[in-house]
Every structure is written in C-alpha cells, then in structure tokens.
Design a protein around this motif. Structure first.
Motif, PDB file in Angstrom:
ATOM      1  N   VAL A   9     124.779 -44.930 -73.124  1.00  8.83           N
ATOM      2  CA  VAL A   9     124.501 -44.402 -72.668  1.00  8.83           C
ATOM      3  C   VAL A   9     124.785 -45.026 -71.051  1.00  8.83           C
ATOM      4  N   LEU A  14     128.882 -41.297 -70.412  1.00 10.44           N
ATOM      5  CA  LEU A  14     129.017 -41.829 -72.040  1.00 10.44           C
ATOM      6  C   LEU A  14     129.920 -42.642 -72.116  1.00 10.44           C
ATOM      7  N   LEU A 292     121.619 -35.566 -77.517  1.00  9.80           N
ATOM      8  CA  LEU A 292     122.066 -36.401 -75.897  1.00  9.80           C
ATOM      9  C   LEU A 292     121.482 -34.881 -75.305  1.00  9.80           C
ATOM     10  N   HIS A 293     121.007 -34.695 -73.984  1.00  2.73           N
ATOM     11  CA  HIS A 293     120.623 -33.567 -72.805  1.00  2.73           C
ATOM     12  C   HIS A 293     119.472 -32.609 -73.979  1.00  2.73           C
ATOM     13  N   ASN A 313     119.744 -40.627 -75.318  1.00  2.00           N
ATOM     14  CA  ASN A 313     119.744 -40.784 -74.348  1.00  2.00           C
ATOM     15  C   ASN A 313     118.012 -40.979 -74.309  1.00  2.00           C
TER      16      ASN A 313
END
Length: 314
Positions: A9, A14, A292-293, A313
């Motif tokens: 990251v 990415l 992620l996210h 993340n």
C-alpha cells in the motif's frame, strides 16, 4: 513461496513491485490495472490502462480525453503480461465490466477482488470463483452483524406506497440495477432518470444489458402526477433536495447511515457481506487472506489459528 511484499500500500495506490504496476491507483501512473470504473478505483490521466472494454468506455465518458494515454482492453479469461507478472481478469459481479485481477508470479497466484458481490444481478456479469494462493479481498462489510437482505424484498417495499419517490442511487452500476429491479418487481411505477445518469444507462444498453423501461426526468410529469413516479437521482442531487416536498425519500445502499431520515429504507448493496466473504474464502482456498477497503479485524479474529489474515490498510 508467497511474497509478503507482492502488493504494498502506497500513497499512490496498491503497488506490485514485481510487475511495476499499480492496481486501481489514486494518482496517474505509467502502468495502471483498473478493476472497475467507479471513481474511487478509476481515475483519469494514467499512461497505460489495462481493464475490460466496459470499464474503458465508462472511463472515457467520465474523464473524456484525460481518461488515459492508452487503453489496453482485455476480455475475461484473457491472460497478458506486465513484465514477469501474468494477469487474467475474472468477473467480479460488482457492476458491468468489473473484474477480479488474478496475478501469477513464480508459480504463486494472487487474486485481487476489487469491489465484488456474489449475488445474482441481471445488469452485470456474474461473479466467478477462482482458486488462488492469496486472496486480496475488499472488506467493506466484513462484520458478522452485516447481512444484506434480498434486493427483491427491498425493492418490493416501494410497492407499499403510491406516493412519488425520490430514489438516490450511484450513477454507475446501482442506478442501472435499480431500473431493472423496478421494471421486474414494481410494474405500477413509472421510472424517471436524472439527466446525469442517462449516459451510463445508454452504455449499459450498448453492451446488451436490458434494464427495462425508463424516461428522462420530466418536471411536468412529476408535478402533475402525485402517485407512482420514481425519480432516480445521483447522491449529490439527493442530498441537495433534502427538503423536497410531495415525495417519499429512499437511498439504495448497504450503509445504515444513508438510510436515516428517509421515508423508506432500501438496503441494496453491490458489495459482499460477511457471509459472502466467508463463502468466497471457502471457494478460493487461499493459504493467506489480505484485506483492503474496510476493517479486516473481525475476519482476522474469526480465522485465528486457522488461516493467516493480513490487514493491508492499517
């Protein structure tokens, strides 16, 4: 051997050092692999963009001549190389043209889901389960308390009112899905669409997606008919008309905070919920899961001592 630094990251997005490319970069880069055309994954200005044809079309509409210097459009299952990394797109079921990105390097498979859902959706390609050594999954709704209800049950709520409805929905993906659901499950409703959404609907139709009947918004129609009209508007318009009169308000989203102060709650999400993420992990058979996210902590706790879960993340 799984490389812990295969995807890192960075402030730009990415990054895959072994292929020298970015996945869904947030700033213009030389080599961009784009999973789908939503603005938080696809920006304009990169030099070489690798994506599906539909994603390229959406980006060209949204960013015009600044979409990219060059597009390299790839079909699902078509493998290509960037440096020594072999890449193949598989359908992500999120919106039209959305792709999971399978990356193979030195015999190890890394699968980046992008945004995805595994439930059926007549307006986009169905999700494909692909086996990989590492699953890099979005974790937007990775919480055992989050279970998305049936979209059919949700859209049928609109049949319970005869009043006109102002329905907030994202212009790309969600709006087209809502038009199709309304046509199939709310036959008494007259569907009207905000002008900014219309180009995306037309692109869907150009790609052969049948969303059903709709019309461009007509103020006179809404004013003279106080029943059975559904006006689909993008979020900015929906929020700017928070005091609109003679309409029932609804917003199509999996987020609870977007349901507050609306006349009808409409929990229709295009992301995987907890059960869908677990099913995906089960089908992919990964040795490791990278998230992620969203918050991957609950997934990490759930798989403690059974499967390595790494939160990318944070």
């Amino acid at each position: 051997m799984i490389l812990a630094d295969f995807i890192t990251v960075t402030p730009t997005g990415l990054y895959c050092i072994y292929g020298d490319f970015y996945l869904d970069p947030q700033q213009p880069v030389k080599e961009a692999v784009v999973s789908h055309a939503h603005g938080d994954h696809a920006i304009g200005g990169s030099q070489n963009v690798y994506c599906t044809a539909a994603t390229a079309t959406f980006m060209k509409h949204r960013y015009r001549k600044f979409a990219a210097v060059d597009f390299f459009t790839k079909s699902y299952h078509e493998s290509f190389k960037i440096k020594e990394v072999t890449i193949t797109f598989y359908s992500a079921g999120h919106i039209l043209g959305s792709a999971q990105v399978l990356m193979e390097y030195k015999g190890v498979k890394y699968l980046y889901t992008g945004d995805y859902k595994i439930e059926p959706d007549n307006t986009c390609e169905p999700f494909e389960f692909v086996e990989a050594d590492v699953l890099i999954t979005e974790s937007t709704f990775a919480n055992p308390e989050t279970k998305h209800p049936s979209p059919v049950t949700e859209i049928e709520k609109l049949n319970e009112t005869n009043a006109n409805i102002m329905l907030g929905a994202y212009a790309l993906g969600k709006s087209q899905r809502i038009i199709q659901l309304l046509n199939e499950h709310c036959p008494t409703k007259n569907v009207m669409v905000h002008h900014s959404i219309m180009p995306f609907v037309k692109i869907y139709e150009d790609y052969g997606v049948k969303v059903g009947n709709y019309k461009m918004y007509d103020r006179k129609v809404m004013k003279n008919n106080h029943e059975h009209q559904v006006y689909i508007v993008p979020p900015m318009v929906f929020h700017s008309y928070h005091k609109a009169i003679n309409v029932v308000r609804a917003f199509a989203s999996g987020w609870k905070n977007l349901q507050q102060q609306n006349g009808i709650s409409l929990y229709i999400s295009d992301h995987a919920d907890w059960d869908a993420i677990l099913k995906t992990i089960e089908q992919v058979h990964p040795k490791q899961v990278w998230t992620l996210h969203g918050d991957g902590k609950l997934l990490k706790d759930y798989f403690k001592d059974k499967l390595e879960v790494k939160i990318l993340n944070g």
